[in-house]
Scaffold this motif. Structure first.
Motif, short mmCIF file in Angstrom:
data_model
loop_
_atom_site.label_atom_id
_atom_site.label_comp_id
_atom_site.label_asym_id
_atom_site.label_seq_id
_atom_site.Cartn_x
_atom_site.Cartn_y
_atom_site.Cartn_z
N GLU A 244 0.82 -1.20 0.00
CA GLU A 244 0.00 0.00 0.00
C GLU A 244 0.86 1.26 0.00
O GLU A 244 0.52 2.26 -0.64
CB GLU A 244 -0.93 0.00 1.22
N HIS A 245 1.98 1.20 0.73
CA HIS A 245 2.88 2.36 0.77
C HIS A 245 3.46 2.65 -0.61
O HIS A 245 3.41 3.79 -1.09
CB HIS A 245 4.00 2.11 1.78
N PHE A 246 3.97 1.62 -1.25
CA PHE A 246 4.56 1.82 -2.57
C PHE A 246 3.50 2.12 -3.62
O PHE A 246 3.76 2.83 -4.59
CB PHE A 246 5.40 0.61 -2.96
N LYS A 247 2.29 1.59 -3.43
CA LYS A 247 1.20 1.92 -4.35
C LYS A 247 0.87 3.41 -4.24
O LYS A 247 0.63 4.08 -5.25
CB LYS A 247 -0.02 1.08 -4.03
N THR A 248 0.85 3.92 -3.02
CA THR A 248 0.58 5.35 -2.82
C THR A 248 1.64 6.20 -3.50
O THR A 248 1.33 7.19 -4.19
CB THR A 248 0.54 5.67 -1.32
N LEU A 249 2.90 5.82 -3.32
CA LEU A 249 3.99 6.55 -3.97
C LEU A 249 3.87 6.46 -5.49
O LEU A 249 4.10 7.45 -6.20
CB LEU A 249 5.34 6.00 -3.52
N TYR A 250 3.47 5.28 -5.98
CA TYR A 250 3.33 5.11 -7.42
C TYR A 250 2.22 5.99 -7.97
O TYR A 250 2.36 6.60 -9.03
CB TYR A 250 3.05 3.64 -7.74
N VAL A 251 1.08 6.05 -7.26
CA VAL A 251 -0.04 6.87 -7.72
C VAL A 251 0.38 8.34 -7.75
O VAL A 251 0.05 9.07 -8.70
CB VAL A 251 -1.27 6.67 -6.82
N GLN A 252 1.11 8.79 -6.74
CA GLN A 252 1.62 10.16 -6.75
C GLN A 252 2.54 10.38 -7.94
O GLN A 252 2.49 11.42 -8.60
CB GLN A 252 2.34 10.44 -5.44
N TRP A 253 3.38 9.40 -8.20
CA TRP A 253 4.30 9.46 -9.36
C TRP A 253 3.50 9.58 -10.65
O TRP A 253 3.83 10.38 -11.53
CB TRP A 253 5.16 8.20 -9.34
N GLU A 254 2.44 8.78 -10.78
CA GLU A 254 1.63 8.80 -11.99
C GLU A 254 0.89 10.13 -12.15
O GLU A 254 0.75 10.62 -13.27
CB GLU A 254 0.62 7.65 -11.97
#
Length: 357
Positions: A244-254
């Motif tokens: 979930e942490h890395f997914k959140t970072l990924y969504v911010q990146w996207e």
């Protein structure tokens, strides 16, 4: 309860197989390059305009005799400016999550450090990797190691046949963990090479199955085997918040990528729209191509180009929303119906009924 060799059904190893969607659809929604998807959207729009022109009711002279072109592209100017404003607002919201007082940043740092230390203790390593892909590999390898320990405990005794179901579960977990770990090797954050393998790693089902088997064989398992089950479940539970942490970072990146893509396409779109409103004269574009007015081909093509910011937005949002849909739940919750889940429910109901009798 022991001695029952019926196994808890094992779900498919990839997200595509679990949700029952085609390989092409999952590739288009998730894996495909977003600029390629943007081009597909624009090309599809252009082809649709041509099909409607050829087969729909149309008036060829209307393109020249009225101010439809100026009206059309004038509305596009408003739409592009509005969409850019919206995207900038979303970007500002994302940036606001990264900006805060010292106390909040320190608490955030402390939470991440504490989590890393817990993972290091569980994995029996000094320092956990800093790369997202390698860190996730560490979690998966920890679960794999503990699954091997559990497998050794239930497979090495004289009554090992009694625990065939547990052995089948640990063997499947080990096999799947190795596949996902190999896919994460060398993956860079920001590319979908990091996120797709961890979407395939169905840790929720693994936790559910481990807890089910531990309860089912509670009377037959040794204390060491029960402890090994607990250790395995603990290792799998680490994967949830990490994903979930890395997914959140990924969504911010996207979202940042979305903002950049829309901004890159906004100025050319506005320039094209301004030219079409100020100077373009469809009457000077004569002739036909395959029976289609050249003027219509040109105007349609330029109109499609002004749609670039929207196509970029749609291409990225399709992937973000697909990822969010597939990862809504955290922990041992499964939001979609599966044949495996129905089978487990049936087995549980059968056991309750036999006890009542």
């Amino acid at each position: 309860m022991g001695g029952d060799t019926e196994t808890v059904p094992r779900p498919d190893d990839t997200m595509r197989e679990r949700v029952g969607e085609t390989r092409v659809k999952i590739w288009f929604l998730i894996s495909a390059n977003r600029w390629f998807v943007t081009a597909v959207f624009l090309a599809t729009t252009y082809v649709l305009l041509l099909v409607l022109h050829v087969f729909g009711p149309s008036e060829p002279g209307k393109l020249i005799s009225t101010g439809g072109i100026a009206s059309l592209f004038g509305s596009m100017v408003i739409a592009v400016v509005t969409s850019v404003t919206l995207v900038l607002s979303i970007s500002q919201f994302v940036l606001a999550e990264e900006i805060g007082p010292l106390g909040e940043q320190r608490k955030r740092m402390s939470n991440e450090t504490d989590f890393r230390e817990e993972v290091e203790d569980a994995a029996a390593i000094g320092v956990s990797p800093v790369e997202p892909a390698r860190f996730l590999q560490t979690l998966i390898e920890t679960a794999e190691t503990r699954a091997r320990s559990l497998d050794d405990m239930v497979s090495g005794g004289a009554d090992s046949e009694e625990f065939d179901e547990i052995a089948a579960f640990t063997e499947g977990l080990i096999e799947h963990s190795q596949i996902v770990s190999d896919e994460l090797t060398g993956a860079d954050f920001g590319s979908f090479e990091t996120l797709l393998p961890i979407l395939n790693y169905n840790y929720s089902w693994k936790i559910f199955t481990a807890r089910t088997l531990r309860e089912k064989y509670a009377e037959s398992l040794s204390s060491d085997a029960t402890a090994a089950f607990d250790d395995l479940i603990e290792a799998l539970q680490f994967f949830g918040p990490a994903r979930e942490h890395f997914k959140t970072l990924y969504v911010q990146w996207e979202i940042i990528n979305i903002s950049r893509g829309v901004l890159y396409g906004a100025m050319p779109a506005l320039a094209i729209a301004a030219y079409m409103m100020l100077e373009f004269d469809a009457a000077q574009v004569t002739g036909t191509v395959s029976g289609i007015s050249t003027a219509y081909l040109v105007v349609s093509a330029l109109y499609v180009l002004t749609l670039t910011p929207f196509a970029v937005l749609l291409a990225y949002l399709l992937r973000v929303l697909t990822v969010m849909k597939r990862t809504l739940a955290i922990g041992p919750f499964i939001l979609r119906e599966t044949e495996q889940l129905e089978s487990v429910r049936y087995e549980d109901a059968s056991e309750v009924e036999s006890k009542e009798r």
